[in-house]
Design a protein around this motif. Sequence first.
Motif, PDB file in Angstrom:
ATOM      1  N   GLY A 247       0.813  -1.210   0.000  1.00  0.00           N
ATOM      2  CA  GLY A 247       0.000   0.000   0.000  1.00  0.00           C
ATOM      3  C   GLY A 247       0.848   1.262   0.000  1.00  0.00           C
ATOM      4  O   GLY A 247       0.561   2.223  -0.718  1.00  0.00           O
ATOM      5  N   GLU A 248       1.910   1.249   0.819  1.00  0.00           N
ATOM      6  CA  GLU A 248       2.809   2.413   0.869  1.00  0.00           C
ATOM      7  C   GLU A 248       3.497   2.627  -0.481  1.00  0.00           C
ATOM      8  O   GLU A 248       3.615   3.762  -0.958  1.00  0.00           O
ATOM      9  CB  GLU A 248       3.856   2.213   1.967  1.00  0.00           C
ATOM     10  CG  GLU A 248       3.279   2.208   3.382  1.00  0.00           C
ATOM     11  CD  GLU A 248       4.314   1.839   4.422  1.00  0.00           C
ATOM     12  OE1 GLU A 248       5.425   1.425   4.011  1.00  0.00           O
ATOM     13  OE2 GLU A 248       4.023   1.949   5.624  1.00  0.00           O
ATOM     14  N   ARG A 251       0.953   4.007  -3.054  1.00  0.00           N
ATOM     15  CA  ARG A 251       0.651   5.432  -2.843  1.00  0.00           C
ATOM     16  C   ARG A 251       1.840   6.308  -3.251  1.00  0.00           C
ATOM     17  O   ARG A 251       1.663   7.327  -3.918  1.00  0.00           O
ATOM     18  CB  ARG A 251       0.280   5.673  -1.376  1.00  0.00           C
ATOM     19  CG  ARG A 251      -1.087   5.164  -0.989  1.00  0.00           C
ATOM     20  CD  ARG A 251      -1.488   5.656   0.391  1.00  0.00           C
ATOM     21  NE  ARG A 251      -0.641   5.113   1.435  1.00  0.00           N
ATOM     22  CZ  ARG A 251      -0.875   3.955   2.051  1.00  0.00           C
ATOM     23  NH1 ARG A 251      -1.914   3.213   1.702  1.00  0.00           N
ATOM     24  NH2 ARG A 251      -0.063   3.530   3.005  1.00  0.00           N
ATOM     25  N   ARG A 254       2.232   6.316  -7.128  1.00  0.00           N
ATOM     26  CA  ARG A 254       1.260   7.179  -7.805  1.00  0.00           C
ATOM     27  C   ARG A 254       1.635   8.647  -7.661  1.00  0.00           C
ATOM     28  O   ARG A 254       1.608   9.418  -8.627  1.00  0.00           O
ATOM     29  CB  ARG A 254      -0.134   6.933  -7.225  1.00  0.00           C
ATOM     30  CG  ARG A 254      -0.784   5.637  -7.703  1.00  0.00           C
ATOM     31  CD  ARG A 254      -2.074   5.368  -6.961  1.00  0.00           C
ATOM     32  NE  ARG A 254      -2.803   4.249  -7.537  1.00  0.00           N
ATOM     33  CZ  ARG A 254      -3.842   3.674  -6.958  1.00  0.00           C
ATOM     34  NH1 ARG A 254      -4.255   4.100  -5.770  1.00  0.00           N
ATOM     35  NH2 ARG A 254      -4.472   2.676  -7.546  1.00  0.00           N
ATOM     36  N   THR A 255       1.975   9.025  -6.421  1.00  0.00           N
ATOM     37  CA  THR A 255       2.343  10.421  -6.182  1.00  0.00           C
ATOM     38  C   THR A 255       3.621  10.779  -6.935  1.00  0.00           C
ATOM     39  O   THR A 255       3.719  11.839  -7.571  1.00  0.00           O
ATOM     40  CB  THR A 255       2.551  10.663  -4.677  1.00  0.00           C
ATOM     41  OG1 THR A 255       1.342  10.338  -3.983  1.00  0.00           O
ATOM     42  CG2 THR A 255       2.909  12.105  -4.395  1.00  0.00           C
TER      43      THR A 255
END
Length: 359
Positions: A247-248, A251, A254-255
């Motif tokens: 998950g990290e 995220r 994507r950023t």
Amino acid sequence: MSKNTRFLLVSLPASISPTNDHDEALTALRSAVTTDYGTVFPFSIPEFKIGTLDALVQQADDLGKLESGCEAVVGKVGDALRTILEGDEGKIAQQKTEITSIDNQVKDKYNSYNQIKTNLTTLQRKQTGNLSNKSLSNIVPPSLLVQDSDYLETHLIAVPRTITKDFLRAYETLTPMVVPRSAVQVSADDKFTLYAVTTFKKYSHEFIHKCRESKWTPRDFKYKEGGKEEESKELERVGKEEKKVWGEALRLGRTAWSESVMAWVHVLALRVFVETVLRYGLPLNFVCGLVRTTPKLAKKARSSLDKSYSYLGGNAFGRDKKGRVTKDDSAMSADMQAAGHMGDGGEYSPYVCYEFEIL
């Protein structure tokens, strides 16, 4: 972003329109490209601080290198995501710092995720593999093993089911000091049969070596009280950690992808600005457009632009007897390359144009 999308970032002097009007120049650009080859959007570029000619030439070179680095980072971040689902000196320095930071952050998190994923895969394989590689904690009862002996040792051997008869015929004479009739079948699956064999420790190393030569798989196993429960807890712990880091990484990816694309486009805008000043001179009066097209139509769009604006290239462009645009590359390429005007692919065009894809 579609793999079938390609962009052309084009800058032309406003003089391409009879009135030198910005809006009319943009309309002229749209007419040159035509809707058959792509869609033209206005692309605003602010007027940055302009230094000396030498500084502009140096910036053109620096920005070219920086833009290549930006493109590489965007590609690497995009690859990481697919796997998880997988103008002035100050501006140039700022973009270089940002893009390096983004690359390092994603690289560190991606490497961390890969390491945890590898650990989880190894643990899962131990639970679901065959008898040649899976965990034996819940298969081998301690009563089958000779423990705490100074002389004897029990070996666990995974034998392919197709050659178990060969194993039973040969294991006692494989090396000296194999305990006769000590082979005990522990378990079996569709590929292997697991046997426990007892030998004297003095010949353990030789026995294991001979087993491998015979295509039998010795299993390295030491009984441990509570080992089964310990493995289950470790599998659960690593599984939770893998989901958390996944998950990290997602995220951050994507950023970082978004930020790296923005940095890349910013550098492209700086390249266009510097190149525009070098090409068209001062005072600045130019129009910039972003052409959205496809890899197949991009060549036709460039050809149409060449045809409409070849006169901007001076002696580097001419026309043959049939009126078709021709390029005198030998006359201009060396000078243009030295001045940093060759554009993408080392080919000179009569106008400022940078071609790119965002995958």
